[in-house]
Design an enzyme around this catalytic site. Structure first.
Site, PDB file in Angstrom:
ATOM      1  N   ASP A   1      -9.065   1.442 -26.005  1.00  8.87           N
ATOM      2  CA  ASP A   1      -8.750   0.450 -24.980  1.00  8.87           C
ATOM      3  C   ASP A   1      -9.128  -0.936 -25.500  1.00  8.87           C
ATOM      4  O   ASP A   1     -10.170  -1.127 -26.118  1.00  8.87           O
ATOM      5  CB  ASP A   1      -9.510   0.770 -23.682  1.00  8.87           C
ATOM      6  CG  ASP A   1      -8.942   0.045 -22.491  1.00  8.87           C
ATOM      7  OD1 ASP A   1      -8.365   0.705 -21.603  1.00  8.87           O
ATOM      8  OD2 ASP A   1      -9.064  -1.205 -22.432  1.00  8.87           O
TER       9      ASP A   1
ATOM     10  N   GLY B   1      -5.818   1.467  -8.714  1.00  5.85           N
ATOM     11  CA  GLY B   1      -6.167   0.453  -9.710  1.00  5.85           C
ATOM     12  C   GLY B   1      -5.360   0.551 -10.989  1.00  5.85           C
ATOM     13  O   GLY B   1      -5.809   0.090 -12.039  1.00  5.85           O
TER      14      GLY B   1
ATOM     15  N   HIS C   1      -1.305   7.286 -18.213  1.00  5.44           N
ATOM     16  CA  HIS C   1      -2.338   7.338 -19.261  1.00  5.44           C
ATOM     17  C   HIS C   1      -3.614   7.904 -18.673  1.00  5.44           C
ATOM     18  O   HIS C   1      -3.902   7.731 -17.492  1.00  5.44           O
ATOM     19  CB  HIS C   1      -2.575   5.963 -19.876  1.00  5.44           C
ATOM     20  CG  HIS C   1      -2.870   4.882 -18.884  1.00  5.44           C
ATOM     21  ND1 HIS C   1      -1.884   4.279 -18.128  1.00  5.44           N
ATOM     22  CD2 HIS C   1      -4.024   4.312 -18.506  1.00  5.44           C
ATOM     23  CE1 HIS C   1      -2.424   3.382 -17.333  1.00  5.44           C
ATOM     24  NE2 HIS C   1      -3.736   3.385 -17.527  1.00  5.44           N
TER      25      HIS C   1
HETATM   26  P1  AMP Z   1      -5.066   1.146 -15.842  1.00  7.91           P
HETATM   27  O1  AMP Z   1      -5.780   0.115 -15.017  1.00  7.91           O
HETATM   28  O2  AMP Z   1      -5.524   2.547 -15.532  1.00  7.91           O
HETATM   29  O3  AMP Z   1      -3.571   0.984 -15.780  1.00  7.91           O
HETATM   30  O4  AMP Z   1      -5.533   0.912 -17.327  1.00  7.91           O
HETATM   31  C1  AMP Z   1      -4.836   0.128 -18.237  1.00  7.91           C
HETATM   32  C2  AMP Z   1      -5.725  -0.057 -19.433  1.00  7.91           C
HETATM   33  O5  AMP Z   1      -4.973  -0.536 -20.515  1.00  7.91           O
HETATM   34  C3  AMP Z   1      -6.881  -1.059 -19.214  1.00  7.91           C
HETATM   35  O6  AMP Z   1      -8.123  -0.384 -19.409  1.00  7.91           O
HETATM   36  C4  AMP Z   1      -6.613  -2.118 -20.270  1.00  7.91           C
HETATM   37  O7  AMP Z   1      -7.797  -2.644 -20.836  1.00  7.91           O
HETATM   38  C5  AMP Z   1      -5.794  -1.360 -21.290  1.00  7.91           C
HETATM   39  N1  AMP Z   1      -4.925  -2.161 -22.126  1.00  7.91           N
HETATM   40  C6  AMP Z   1      -4.115  -3.174 -21.743  1.00  7.91           C
HETATM   41  N2  AMP Z   1      -3.442  -3.672 -22.797  1.00  7.91           N
HETATM   42  C7  AMP Z   1      -3.837  -2.948 -23.885  1.00  7.91           C
HETATM   43  C8  AMP Z   1      -3.500  -2.981 -25.272  1.00  7.91           C
HETATM   44  N3  AMP Z   1      -2.608  -3.858 -25.758  1.00  7.91           N
HETATM   45  N4  AMP Z   1      -4.112  -2.104 -26.098  1.00  7.91           N
HETATM   46  C9  AMP Z   1      -5.024  -1.219 -25.613  1.00  7.91           C
HETATM   47  N5  AMP Z   1      -5.362  -1.134 -24.305  1.00  7.91           N
HETATM   48  C10 AMP Z   1      -4.790  -1.986 -23.456  1.00  7.91           C
END
Ligand code: AMP
Ligand code: ZN
Length: 116
Positions: free
Chosen positions: A32, A95, A102
């Site tokens: 992440d 959230g 994922h």
């Molecule tokens: P969610 O809130 O469950 O949709 O989680 C989305 C996650 O994606 C968050 O923890 C972000 O920090 C992560 N995220 C967003 N952009 C990226 C990226 N480019 N590479 C890796 N993680 C990311």
């Protein structure tokens, strides 16, 4: 939003770089970008599925693979002995920020309950 605009589809295709820890035919796992624990990995199907709410019976084995990969990575990242948390955020109240299914694997610190 179309699949071509999807951040995790772009990471899965290699168009956008990520710190990939595992890749197979159906799944990709990467760290992440904003880790919430010493270990914070996202386990992502390469197929675009918008959320857990969009998953159906044909996705059963894919979902199983995601959970089993989380357990495998917890072992290879050496957090399995102390424990860890797996999370799928779904929709607005869940959230979910990225509309591509994922599973978060978090570990390396004591988790709290209830979650925020
Ligand atoms: P969610 O809130 O469950 O949709 O989680 C989305 C996650 O994606 C968050 O923890 C972000 O920090 C992560 N995220 C967003 N952009 C990226 C990226 N480019 N590479 C890796 N993680 C990311
Ligand atoms: Zn996608």
């Amino acid at each position: 939003m179309s699949v071509t605009d999807c951040l995790f589809c772009s990471i899965a295709s290699g168009e956008i770089p990520a710190d990939v820890v595992h890749e197979s035919e159906r799944l990709i796992a990467f760290r992440d970008i904003s880790p919430q624990a010493p270990l914070h990995v996202l386990i992502v199907p390469k197929q675009h599925i918008a959320s857990l709410d969009a998953a159906r019976a044909p996705h059963q084995s894919l979902l199983g693979d995601m959970v089993l990969l989380a357990a495998d990575l917890a072992r290879t990242e050496s957090i399995a002995g102390h424990g860890y948390r797996t999370v799928i955020n779904t929709g607005v109240d869940g959230g979910q920020a990225v509309s591509h299914l994922h599973l978060h694997l978090l570990g390396g610190r004591q988790m709290e309950w209830p979650p925020g």
